[in-house]
Design a protein around this motif. Structure first.
Motif, PDB file in Angstrom:
ATOM      1  N   ILE A  20      -3.423  44.529  20.134  1.00 18.35           N
ATOM      2  CA  ILE A  20      -2.952  43.393  20.933  1.00 18.35           C
ATOM      3  C   ILE A  20      -3.206  42.081  20.197  1.00 18.35           C
ATOM      4  CG2 ILE A  20      -3.412  42.078  23.042  1.00 18.35           C
ATOM      5  CD1 ILE A  20      -3.821  44.804  24.440  1.00 18.35           C
ATOM      6  N   LEU A  21      -4.388  41.923  19.628  1.00 21.13           N
ATOM      7  CA  LEU A  21      -4.692  40.691  18.889  1.00 21.13           C
ATOM      8  C   LEU A  21      -3.808  40.517  17.658  1.00 21.13           C
ATOM      9  CD1 LEU A  21      -8.587  40.588  19.064  1.00 21.13           C
ATOM     10  CD2 LEU A  21      -6.952  39.115  20.262  1.00 21.13           C
ATOM     11  N   LEU A  22      -3.624  41.575  16.894  1.00 20.74           N
ATOM     12  CA  LEU A  22      -2.791  41.492  15.695  1.00 20.74           C
ATOM     13  C   LEU A  22      -1.335  41.211  16.050  1.00 20.74           C
ATOM     14  CD1 LEU A  22      -2.725  41.797  12.599  1.00 20.74           C
ATOM     15  CD2 LEU A  22      -2.142  44.195  12.966  1.00 20.74           C
ATOM     16  N   SER A  23      -0.839  41.859  17.089  1.00 18.07           N
ATOM     17  CA  SER A  23       0.548  41.640  17.500  1.00 18.07           C
ATOM     18  C   SER A  23       0.762  40.222  18.015  1.00 18.07           C
ATOM     19  CB  SER A  23       0.945  42.643  18.588  1.00 18.07           C
ATOM     20  OG  SER A  23       0.831  43.954  18.112  1.00 18.07           O
ATOM     21  N   SER A  24      -0.182  39.721  18.800  1.00 18.95           N
ATOM     22  CA  SER A  24      -0.016  38.359  19.315  1.00 18.95           C
ATOM     23  C   SER A  24      -0.101  37.334  18.188  1.00 18.95           C
ATOM     24  CB  SER A  24      -1.049  38.062  20.396  1.00 18.95           C
ATOM     25  OG  SER A  24      -2.347  38.144  19.867  1.00 18.95           O
ATOM     26  N   TRP A  25      -0.978  37.564  17.217  1.00 15.84           N
ATOM     27  CA  TRP A  25      -1.068  36.660  16.060  1.00 15.84           C
ATOM     28  C   TRP A  25       0.241  36.667  15.270  1.00 15.84           C
ATOM     29  CZ3 TRP A  25      -1.090  37.992  10.784  1.00 15.84           C
ATOM     30  CH2 TRP A  25      -1.393  36.935   9.915  1.00 15.84           C
ATOM     31  N   ALA A  26       0.773  37.854  15.002  1.00 18.40           N
ATOM     32  CA  ALA A  26       2.009  37.963  14.226  1.00 18.40           C
ATOM     33  C   ALA A  26       3.187  37.361  14.979  1.00 18.40           C
ATOM     34  CB  ALA A  26       2.283  39.429  13.896  1.00 18.40           C
ATOM     35  N   LEU A  27       3.263  37.621  16.284  1.00 20.73           N
ATOM     36  CA  LEU A  27       4.374  37.065  17.062  1.00 20.73           C
ATOM     37  C   LEU A  27       4.270  35.547  17.201  1.00 20.73           C
ATOM     38  CD1 LEU A  27       4.801  39.784  19.802  1.00 20.73           C
ATOM     39  CD2 LEU A  27       6.352  39.261  17.922  1.00 20.73           C
ATOM     40  N   THR A  28       3.066  35.019  17.247  1.00 22.47           N
ATOM     41  CA  THR A  28       2.900  33.567  17.313  1.00 22.47           C
ATOM     42  C   THR A  28       3.503  32.897  16.092  1.00 22.47           C
ATOM     43  OG1 THR A  28       0.889  33.773  18.614  1.00 22.47           O
ATOM     44  CG2 THR A  28       1.200  31.703  17.439  1.00 22.47           C
TER      45      THR A  28
ATOM     46  N   PRO B 166     -10.179  48.876  11.134  1.00 25.06           N
ATOM     47  CA  PRO B 166      -9.814  49.297  12.491  1.00 25.06           C
ATOM     48  C   PRO B 166      -8.865  50.494  12.542  1.00 25.06           C
ATOM     49  CG  PRO B 166      -8.739  47.250  11.955  1.00 25.06           C
ATOM     50  CD  PRO B 166      -9.697  47.535  10.840  1.00 25.06           C
ATOM     51  N   LEU B 167      -8.225  50.829  11.445  1.00 23.45           N
ATOM     52  CA  LEU B 167      -7.370  52.019  11.470  1.00 23.45           C
ATOM     53  C   LEU B 167      -8.191  53.296  11.617  1.00 23.45           C
ATOM     54  CD1 LEU B 167      -4.549  51.185   8.925  1.00 23.45           C
ATOM     55  CD2 LEU B 167      -4.481  51.142  11.399  1.00 23.45           C
ATOM     56  N   LEU B 168      -9.477  53.233  11.312  1.00 21.70           N
ATOM     57  CA  LEU B 168     -10.333  54.394  11.554  1.00 21.70           C
ATOM     58  C   LEU B 168     -10.464  54.676  13.046  1.00 21.70           C
ATOM     59  CD1 LEU B 168     -13.171  54.059   8.923  1.00 21.70           C
ATOM     60  CD2 LEU B 168     -11.308  55.696   8.982  1.00 21.70           C
ATOM     61  N   TRP B 169     -10.328  53.649  13.871  1.00 22.45           N
ATOM     62  CA  TRP B 169     -10.320  53.885  15.311  1.00 22.45           C
ATOM     63  C   TRP B 169      -9.093  54.707  15.694  1.00 22.45           C
ATOM     64  CZ3 TRP B 169     -11.398  48.057  16.062  1.00 22.45           C
ATOM     65  CH2 TRP B 169     -12.770  47.815  16.003  1.00 22.45           C
ATOM     66  N   ALA B 170      -7.956  54.406  15.085  1.00 24.55           N
ATOM     67  CA  ALA B 170      -6.743  55.180  15.369  1.00 24.55           C
ATOM     68  C   ALA B 170      -6.898  56.615  14.882  1.00 24.55           C
ATOM     69  CB  ALA B 170      -5.531  54.518  14.712  1.00 24.55           C
ATOM     70  N   VAL B 171      -7.501  56.802  13.712  1.00 21.36           N
ATOM     71  CA  VAL B 171      -7.743  58.145  13.195  1.00 21.36           C
ATOM     72  C   VAL B 171      -8.676  58.895  14.138  1.00 21.36           C
ATOM     73  CG1 VAL B 171      -8.830  59.433  11.306  1.00 21.36           C
ATOM     74  CG2 VAL B 171      -7.305  57.525  10.799  1.00 21.36           C
TER      75      VAL B 171
ATOM     76  N   TRP C  94     -17.593  52.573  11.551  1.00 24.04           N
ATOM     77  CA  TRP C  94     -16.913  51.992  10.395  1.00 24.04           C
ATOM     78  C   TRP C  94     -15.681  51.186  10.815  1.00 24.04           C
ATOM     79  CZ3 TRP C  94     -18.630  51.078   5.771  1.00 24.04           C
ATOM     80  CH2 TRP C  94     -19.689  51.826   5.271  1.00 24.04           C
ATOM     81  N   GLY C  95     -15.166  51.432  12.001  1.00 23.19           N
ATOM     82  CA  GLY C  95     -14.041  50.641  12.497  1.00 23.19           C
ATOM     83  C   GLY C  95     -14.402  49.179  12.670  1.00 23.19           C
ATOM     84  N   PHE C  96     -15.661  48.891  12.934  1.00 26.38           N
ATOM     85  CA  PHE C  96     -16.106  47.507  13.077  1.00 26.38           C
ATOM     86  C   PHE C  96     -16.253  46.803  11.731  1.00 26.38           C
ATOM     87  CE2 PHE C  96     -17.607  49.291  17.117  1.00 26.38           C
ATOM     88  CZ  PHE C  96     -17.062  48.362  17.986  1.00 26.38           C
ATOM     89  N   CYS C  97     -16.270  47.535  10.658  1.00 28.32           N
ATOM     90  CA  CYS C  97     -16.418  46.955   9.309  1.00 28.32           C
ATOM     91  C   CYS C  97     -15.052  46.662   8.709  1.00 28.32           C
ATOM     92  CB  CYS C  97     -17.211  47.894   8.419  1.00 28.32           C
ATOM     93  SG  CYS C  97     -18.880  48.167   8.967  1.00 28.32           S
TER      94      CYS C  97
ATOM     95  N   SER D 241     -10.573  54.163  21.161  1.00 34.58           N
ATOM     96  CA  SER D 241      -9.242  53.902  21.721  1.00 34.58           C
ATOM     97  C   SER D 241      -9.166  52.502  22.325  1.00 34.58           C
ATOM     98  CB  SER D 241      -8.869  54.966  22.753  1.00 34.58           C
ATOM     99  OG  SER D 241      -9.734  54.903  23.853  1.00 34.58           O
ATOM    100  N   VAL D 242     -10.213  52.082  23.014  1.00 37.02           N
ATOM    101  CA  VAL D 242     -10.228  50.729  23.588  1.00 37.02           C
ATOM    102  C   VAL D 242     -10.256  49.680  22.475  1.00 37.02           C
ATOM    103  CG1 VAL D 242     -11.621  49.126  24.954  1.00 37.02           C
ATOM    104  CG2 VAL D 242     -11.264  51.459  25.760  1.00 37.02           C
ATOM    105  N   ALA D 243     -11.090  49.898  21.463  1.00 34.24           N
ATOM    106  CA  ALA D 243     -11.181  48.939  20.356  1.00 34.24           C
ATOM    107  C   ALA D 243      -9.863  48.848  19.592  1.00 34.24           C
ATOM    108  CB  ALA D 243     -12.318  49.336  19.413  1.00 34.24           C
ATOM    109  N   PHE D 244      -9.206  49.992  19.363  1.00 40.27           N
ATOM    110  CA  PHE D 244      -7.927  49.959  18.652  1.00 40.27           C
ATOM    111  C   PHE D 244      -6.853  49.275  19.492  1.00 40.27           C
ATOM    112  CE2 PHE D 244      -3.900  51.782  17.144  1.00 40.27           C
ATOM    113  CZ  PHE D 244      -3.962  51.325  15.840  1.00 40.27           C
ATOM    114  N   LEU D 245      -6.884  49.463  20.798  1.00 41.89           N
ATOM    115  CA  LEU D 245      -5.931  48.793  21.670  1.00 41.89           C
ATOM    116  C   LEU D 245      -6.136  47.274  21.625  1.00 41.89           C
ATOM    117  CD1 LEU D 245      -3.703  49.109  23.835  1.00 41.89           C
ATOM    118  CD2 LEU D 245      -5.534  49.150  25.513  1.00 41.89           C
ATOM    119  N   ILE D 246      -7.364  46.832  21.677  1.00 43.03           N
ATOM    120  CA  ILE D 246      -7.662  45.390  21.586  1.00 43.03           C
ATOM    121  C   ILE D 246      -7.233  44.838  20.230  1.00 43.03           C
ATOM    122  CG2 ILE D 246      -9.551  43.715  21.477  1.00 43.03           C
ATOM    123  CD1 ILE D 246     -10.951  45.413  23.628  1.00 43.03           C
ATOM    124  N   PHE D 247      -7.531  45.581  19.148  1.00 40.51           N
ATOM    125  CA  PHE D 247      -7.123  45.144  17.807  1.00 40.51           C
ATOM    126  C   PHE D 247      -5.604  45.030  17.715  1.00 40.51           C
ATOM    127  CE2 PHE D 247      -5.444  46.700  13.751  1.00 40.51           C
ATOM    128  CZ  PHE D 247      -5.804  45.645  12.933  1.00 40.51           C
TER     129      PHE D 247
END
Length: 152
Positions: free
Chosen positions: A113-121, A71-76, A65-68, A105-111
């Motif tokens: 990083i992507l969200l943080s880089s988008w927001a910081l951009t 992504p916070l379900l990956w953290a859970v 369901w994290g792929f749908c 854990s890998v998917a949440f880490l990638i998510f």
């Protein structure tokens, strides 16, 4: 006459207020806690949590369901199955659950990083980075574009 209580007698000093004895009773059927044999549970709930089969179902469903776009379900999944993620020695006992938890854990880490880089951009770059197209990208001028600020 003041009675000196031992550490085992004082329930307030024990973790979870004396529930350690309950956990020891539940664990003693599978392994003796007093002899140093530690029992590893798949969830942070310990013996009060899910069975291994139900844990496998939950870990799999949280991962999928994290792929749908959830992504916070990956953290859970990482938090709830932290004992599986943390203990490499438990990999042999929870080998069916571990791939879903590590994948989460890998998917949440990638998510993250992507969200943080988008927001910081957008936060740091702004108009200097995007030039004249910045006025079309930002959302704070939507009211001006639609003429909704004239009534004030």
């Amino acid at each position: 006459m003041e009675r000196v209580m031992g550490q085992d007698d004082d329930e307030e000093r024990q973790p979870l207020g004396g529930s350690r004895r309950l956990v020891q009773r539940m664990v003693s059927s599978g392994g003796d806690v007093g002899n140093g044999n530690s029992v590893v549970w798949p969830t942070v709930d310990g013996p009060l949590g899910l069975s291994e089969e139900r844990s496998l179902e939950y870990a799999r469903s949280f991962f999928k369901w994290g792929f749908c776009l959830l992504p916070l379900l990956w953290a859970v999944n990482c938090f709830y199955f932290w004992p599986v993620l943390r203990n490499r020695s438990s990999a042999s006992s929870f080998r069916r659950i571990r791939p879903y938890v590590v994948g989460s854990s890998v998917a949440f880490l990638i998510f993250t990083i992507l969200l943080s880089s988008w927001a910081l951009t957008f936060a740091i770059g702004g108009e200097r980075l995007f030039g004249p197209a910045w006025k079309e990208l930002v959302m704070y001028n939507v009211a001006d574009k639609l003429g909704l600020t004239g009534w004030m």
